[in-house]
Design a protein around this motif. Structure first.
Motif, PDB file in Angstrom:
ATOM      1  N   LYS A 157       7.375 -15.795  -2.011  1.00 54.54           N
ATOM      2  CA  LYS A 157       6.746 -14.446  -1.932  1.00 54.54           C
ATOM      3  C   LYS A 157       7.158 -13.324  -2.621  1.00 54.54           C
ATOM      4  O   LYS A 157       8.414 -13.274  -2.526  1.00 54.54           O
ATOM      5  CB  LYS A 157       6.573 -14.248  -0.375  1.00 54.54           C
ATOM      6  N   TYR A 159       6.410  -9.178  -1.967  1.00 51.09           N
ATOM      7  CA  TYR A 159       5.318  -8.172  -1.297  1.00 51.09           C
ATOM      8  C   TYR A 159       5.854  -6.840  -1.894  1.00 51.09           C
ATOM      9  O   TYR A 159       7.139  -6.411  -1.352  1.00 51.09           O
ATOM     10  CB  TYR A 159       5.710  -8.072   0.386  1.00 51.09           C
ATOM     11  N   SER A 163       1.814  -0.297   2.047  1.00 47.55           N
ATOM     12  CA  SER A 163       0.842   0.017   2.716  1.00 47.55           C
ATOM     13  C   SER A 163       0.460   1.361   2.888  1.00 47.55           C
ATOM     14  O   SER A 163       1.325   2.123   2.603  1.00 47.55           O
ATOM     15  CB  SER A 163       0.766  -0.916   3.758  1.00 47.55           C
ATOM     16  N   ILE A 374      -2.162  -8.024  -7.507  1.00 46.42           N
ATOM     17  CA  ILE A 374      -3.180  -7.882  -6.280  1.00 46.42           C
ATOM     18  C   ILE A 374      -4.237  -7.399  -6.393  1.00 46.42           C
ATOM     19  O   ILE A 374      -4.548  -7.342  -7.624  1.00 46.42           O
ATOM     20  CB  ILE A 374      -2.147  -6.771  -5.187  1.00 46.42           C
ATOM     21  N   SER A 375      -5.175  -6.842  -5.448  1.00 40.67           N
ATOM     22  CA  SER A 375      -6.615  -6.612  -5.802  1.00 40.67           C
ATOM     23  C   SER A 375      -6.712  -5.067  -5.496  1.00 40.67           C
ATOM     24  O   SER A 375      -7.609  -4.507  -5.224  1.00 40.67           O
ATOM     25  CB  SER A 375      -7.386  -7.317  -4.859  1.00 40.67           C
ATOM     26  N   ASN A 381      -2.079  -1.752  -0.408  1.00 40.97           N
ATOM     27  CA  ASN A 381      -3.073  -2.264   0.354  1.00 40.97           C
ATOM     28  C   ASN A 381      -2.657  -3.392   1.097  1.00 40.97           C
ATOM     29  O   ASN A 381      -3.520  -4.257   1.816  1.00 40.97           O
ATOM     30  CB  ASN A 381      -4.198  -2.830  -0.699  1.00 40.97           C
ATOM     31  N   GLU A 383      -1.084  -6.274   0.631  1.00 41.36           N
ATOM     32  CA  GLU A 383      -1.396  -7.605   0.359  1.00 41.36           C
ATOM     33  C   GLU A 383       0.029  -8.155  -0.084  1.00 41.36           C
ATOM     34  O   GLU A 383       0.802  -7.606  -1.052  1.00 41.36           O
ATOM     35  CB  GLU A 383      -2.276  -7.755  -0.942  1.00 41.36           C
ATOM     36  N   LYS A 412      -1.847 -16.934  -3.998  1.00 43.25           N
ATOM     37  CA  LYS A 412      -2.965 -16.520  -3.383  1.00 43.25           C
ATOM     38  C   LYS A 412      -2.415 -15.115  -2.537  1.00 43.25           C
ATOM     39  O   LYS A 412      -1.144 -14.819  -2.707  1.00 43.25           O
ATOM     40  CB  LYS A 412      -3.470 -17.430  -2.282  1.00 43.25           C
ATOM     41  N   LEU A 413      -3.315 -14.336  -2.047  1.00 45.95           N
ATOM     42  CA  LEU A 413      -3.092 -13.150  -1.378  1.00 45.95           C
ATOM     43  C   LEU A 413      -3.141 -13.056   0.291  1.00 45.95           C
ATOM     44  O   LEU A 413      -4.272 -13.836   0.636  1.00 45.95           O
ATOM     45  CB  LEU A 413      -3.927 -12.038  -2.084  1.00 45.95           C
ATOM     46  N   SER A 414      -2.408 -12.382   0.999  1.00 49.98           N
ATOM     47  CA  SER A 414      -2.688 -12.241   2.416  1.00 49.98           C
ATOM     48  C   SER A 414      -2.167 -10.942   2.773  1.00 49.98           C
ATOM     49  O   SER A 414      -1.036 -10.365   2.377  1.00 49.98           O
ATOM     50  CB  SER A 414      -1.759 -13.293   2.921  1.00 49.98           C
ATOM     51  N   THR A 415      -2.959 -10.312   3.968  1.00 53.16           N
ATOM     52  CA  THR A 415      -2.361  -9.016   4.453  1.00 53.16           C
ATOM     53  C   THR A 415      -2.048  -9.439   5.729  1.00 53.16           C
ATOM     54  O   THR A 415      -1.285  -8.414   6.610  1.00 53.16           O
ATOM     55  CB  THR A 415      -3.487  -8.044   4.634  1.00 53.16           C
TER      56      THR A 415
END
Length: 424
Positions: A157, A159, A163, A374-375, A381, A383, A412-415
């Protein structure tokens, strides 16, 4: 009832001025039609993709039955399976720009049979990737592949996005990197290095620059940290190691952040600008392009690539280099590629394409054949970029994370995902 829009009276011929305006309008319409994106075309085409095996292979066996993927810029995917000659056929394709990729895993026995090398015990991955390939007509696309030995220790991961807190203020203190032991044996991570790739908006070195100046032999880092080597740190099979700038419970400040109290190591900030946990061991900073940044400089918008590597050499003696073509400015550390265990090339998100500018890639294809992003253009954001779980299991049943040497496929992405969590 009569049509109230029907013209009454005699038709009048157009004046010369009106004719000229009409002609201009027609020419403008034609010009606009000629600029339509390929994806808007109604006509479909066919294409073939021919795989070529890595140079390490001693025969052409193993080409049949491989899945080739065409991924459009909007994320839609088309797949086809190769024949005995390694050719995958696609039909009814809308002309557009696609990413062309393929990857498959080899067991230890398959690797040995294909290469004649009996040293590797954990198999390997064969993968190929072509970014932003325009498919517009009948053609055969050559897709070369590279070989990557399965890694025992992988980056699980990253990060970096950060945020927003309840007051809409930027919050970056909860950034972290997580490593994962894929193997069936404990790994001593003491002395392991973590390198953060240079992150200029215009890369200090493009891949072409690296090829020209260093013959593809180094990766260029802005910071390098080391896990302390004074005592062993055994990471068991299926276990994660978390490093961060601030090993505190960040959910107390931002509800969507993560509790990092159990992080293994912390990049300390001595002046107190970032809250540190006195009970968390410190990472050792071995190099930084920025004298006043002692913690991990994870750029929230990207690029933000990461590598992990091992060496017995003194990394402080590695070459320090200026940006390509420069003789002054920031100095970067040239880390020999042969020491790299794993790497993830993270690029800045491009909202227009829905992907990233692959011209800004920092890592060679044999380290990362794709990229992650990220998006959000500017980050913040929440993610997390995290590695997918494969269908394989370790001997004791622990999960094996997906590692096809292509971050477009593997991450993949996750919040909402927390540290030491992965998909089941």
């Amino acid at each position: 009832m009569k049509n109230k829009y029907r013209q009454t009276g005699k038709n009048k011929s157009l004046s010369p001025k009106s004719k000229w305006l009409t002609l201009c309008a027609m020419m403008l319409a034609f010009g606009l039609a000629s600029c339509v994106d390929y994806s808007d075309e109604a006509t479909t085409v066919s294409a073939k993709v021919r795989l070529t095996l890595p140079e390490e292979f001693t025969s052409n066996s193993g080409l049949e039955g491989r899945t080739v993927v065409l991924m459009a810029q909007n994320g839609s995917r088309l797949t086809s399976t190769t024949d005995a000659e390694g050719v995958a056929s696609f039909s009814n394709i809308v002309p557009d720009v696609y990413t062309v990729s393929a990857s498959w895993e080899l067991t230890q026995a398959e690797y040995a049979a294909a290469t004649g090398d009996n040293v590797v015990n954990e198999g390997a991955v064969v993968s190929g990737n072509l970014n932003n390939r325009l498919v517009k007509g009948e053609e055969t696309i050559a897709l070369p592949t590279v070989l990557a030995i399965n890694r025992s220790l992988v980056i699980g991961k990253i990060y970096y996005a950060g945020s927003k807190d309840a007051n809409k203020k930027n919050y970056l203190a909860g950034q972290f990197i997580e490593l994962y032991n894929q193997s069936d044996k404990a790994i001593n991570v003491a002395g392991l290095y973590i390198g953060l790739l240079e992150s200029n908006a215009t890369p200090a070195y493009t891949l072409d620059n690296l090829h020209e100046k260093f013959s593809d032999s180094v990766v260029v880092c802005k910071q390098v940290f080391r896990i302390p080597a004074d005592k062993a740190h055994a990471l068991k099979p299926g276990e994660s190691l978390v490093i961060t700038n601030s090993a505190i419970d960040h959910t107390a400040k931002v509800a969507t952040e993560r509790n990092l109290l159990t992080a293994d190591y912390e990049a300390k900030f001595p002046t107190g600008r970032i809250v540190n946990n006195p009970s968390t061991p410190a990472l050792e900073q071995k190099f930084s392009s920025f004298d006043k940044i002692p913690n991990m400089n994870l750029l929230q918008s990207g690029p933000c690539g990461v590598v992990i590597f091992r060496t017995e050499k003194d990394v402080t003696k590695f070459d320090k280099v200026y940006s390509y073509g420069k003789t002054k400015g920031s100095l970067w550390l040239a880390v020999p590629k042969r020491y790299v265990i794993d790497g993830v090339d993270i690029l800045k998100y491009n909202s227009k394409s829905g992907g990233a500018d692959v011209a800004t890639k920092h890592l060679y294809n044999d380290i990362d054949d794709g990229y992650a992003t990220i998006s959000a253009v500017n980050g913040y954001n929440g993610e997390v970029v995290y590695r997918k779980t494969s269908t394989r299991k370790g001997k004791d049943g622990h999960r094996i994370l997906q590692d096809t040497n292509n971050s477009l496929n593997d991450f993949k992405l996750s919040t909402t995902i927390n540290i030491r969590e992965y998909d089941e």
